[in-house]
Design a protein around this motif. Structure first.
Motif, short mmCIF file in Angstrom:
data_model
loop_
_atom_site.label_atom_id
_atom_site.label_comp_id
_atom_site.label_asym_id
_atom_site.label_seq_id
_atom_site.Cartn_x
_atom_site.Cartn_y
_atom_site.Cartn_z
N ASN A 55 -25.05 -13.32 -40.17
CA ASN A 55 -24.04 -14.26 -40.65
C ASN A 55 -24.40 -14.80 -42.03
O ASN A 55 -23.56 -14.89 -42.92
N ASN A 56 -25.66 -15.17 -42.19
CA ASN A 56 -26.13 -15.70 -43.47
C ASN A 56 -26.05 -14.64 -44.56
O ASN A 56 -25.60 -14.92 -45.68
N GLU A 57 -26.47 -13.42 -44.26
CA GLU A 57 -26.40 -12.33 -45.25
C GLU A 57 -24.96 -12.07 -45.68
O GLU A 57 -24.68 -11.85 -46.87
N LEU A 58 -24.04 -12.09 -44.72
CA LEU A 58 -22.62 -11.89 -45.04
C LEU A 58 -22.09 -13.01 -45.92
O LEU A 58 -21.32 -12.78 -46.86
N ALA A 59 -22.50 -14.24 -45.63
CA ALA A 59 -22.04 -15.38 -46.43
C ALA A 59 -22.56 -15.29 -47.87
O ALA A 59 -21.80 -15.52 -48.82
N GLN B 244 -24.42 -23.54 -42.07
CA GLN B 244 -24.79 -22.73 -40.91
C GLN B 244 -25.03 -23.62 -39.70
O GLN B 244 -25.75 -24.62 -39.79
N ASP B 245 -24.42 -23.24 -38.56
CA ASP B 245 -24.64 -23.97 -37.32
C ASP B 245 -26.10 -23.82 -36.90
O ASP B 245 -26.74 -22.81 -37.18
N ALA B 246 -26.60 -24.79 -36.17
CA ALA B 246 -28.01 -24.80 -35.79
C ALA B 246 -28.30 -23.96 -34.54
O ALA B 246 -29.45 -23.69 -34.25
N ASP B 247 -27.27 -23.53 -33.83
CA ASP B 247 -27.53 -22.77 -32.60
C ASP B 247 -27.99 -21.34 -32.92
O ASP B 247 -28.02 -20.92 -34.06
N PHE C 148 -18.19 -16.60 -40.77
CA PHE C 148 -18.84 -15.43 -40.20
C PHE C 148 -19.47 -15.83 -38.87
O PHE C 148 -20.28 -16.75 -38.81
N ASP C 149 -19.08 -15.11 -37.81
CA ASP C 149 -19.55 -15.44 -36.46
C ASP C 149 -19.79 -14.15 -35.69
O ASP C 149 -19.05 -13.79 -34.77
N THR C 150 -20.84 -13.43 -36.09
CA THR C 150 -21.15 -12.13 -35.47
C THR C 150 -22.03 -12.27 -34.24
O THR C 150 -22.26 -11.29 -33.54
N GLY C 151 -22.55 -13.48 -34.01
CA GLY C 151 -23.50 -13.68 -32.92
C GLY C 151 -24.94 -13.54 -33.38
O GLY C 151 -25.88 -13.76 -32.62
N ASP C 152 -25.13 -13.16 -34.63
CA ASP C 152 -26.47 -12.97 -35.20
C ASP C 152 -26.59 -13.88 -36.43
O ASP C 152 -25.93 -13.65 -37.45
N ALA C 153 -27.43 -14.92 -36.35
CA ALA C 153 -27.55 -15.92 -37.41
C ALA C 153 -27.97 -15.29 -38.74
O ALA C 153 -27.44 -15.66 -39.79
N VAL C 154 -28.91 -14.37 -38.70
CA VAL C 154 -29.39 -13.74 -39.94
C VAL C 154 -28.28 -12.93 -40.60
O VAL C 154 -28.04 -13.03 -41.80
#
Length: 143
Positions: free
Chosen positions: A124-128, A95-98, A116-122
């Motif tokens: 993205n993580n759930e999708l991964a 996961q990118d740190a931004d 996964f690059d939805t603009g929402d880190a949480v």
């Protein structure tokens, strides 16, 4: 004959502390790794009673051979456990740190299999995580 016994007894007395310390170290490693004495004894080709005596620091015939076989077995066991863990955790999640937190999923060989690059880190993580679970493999996070 008496002189030989005295010499043998002296030898045992002189080495008991060293043997006890070495045996205790092996036993501690074995128990920490969750291995039974019978499993180790069978694997290194000795009896359980010989291994017990070795771990307690009693004189054992061919003690250096027992110690070397024991050491090799424990090292191989560690490698087997690592291999099993690697197989279980087939995927790495990076996961990118931004703030957007783009997530890349890779196979253990670092082959990218999803992103996964939805603009929402949480999210993205759930999708991964869902991707990894849905593809039959465990996952770990890249450092």
């Amino acid at each position: 004959m008496t002189n030989q016994l005295t010499t043998r007894e002296q030898y045992i007395q002189e080495n008991t502390k060293v043997w006890s310390k070495r045996g205790a170290a092996f036993k501690e490693r074995r128990t920490r790794m969750g291995l039974s004495r019978s499993r180790v004894a069978e694997s290194i080709g000795t009896s359980e009673s010989t291994l017990r005596r070795f771990e307690l620091g009693y004189p054992v015939t061919r003690s250096e051979l027992v110690a070397r076989a024991y050491e090799i077995f424990l090292e191989l066991w560690i490698q087997v456990v690592k291999d099993i863990e690697l197989e279980r955790d087939r995927f790495l999640i990076d996961q990118d740190a931004d703030e957007a937190g783009k997530v890349t999923v890779m196979m253990r060989e670092y082959k990218k299999v999803a992103e996964f690059d939805t603009g929402d880190a949480v999210l993205n993580n759930e999708l991964a995580v869902a991707f990894c679970d849905g593809n039959g493999g465990g996952y770990d996070y890249a450092i």
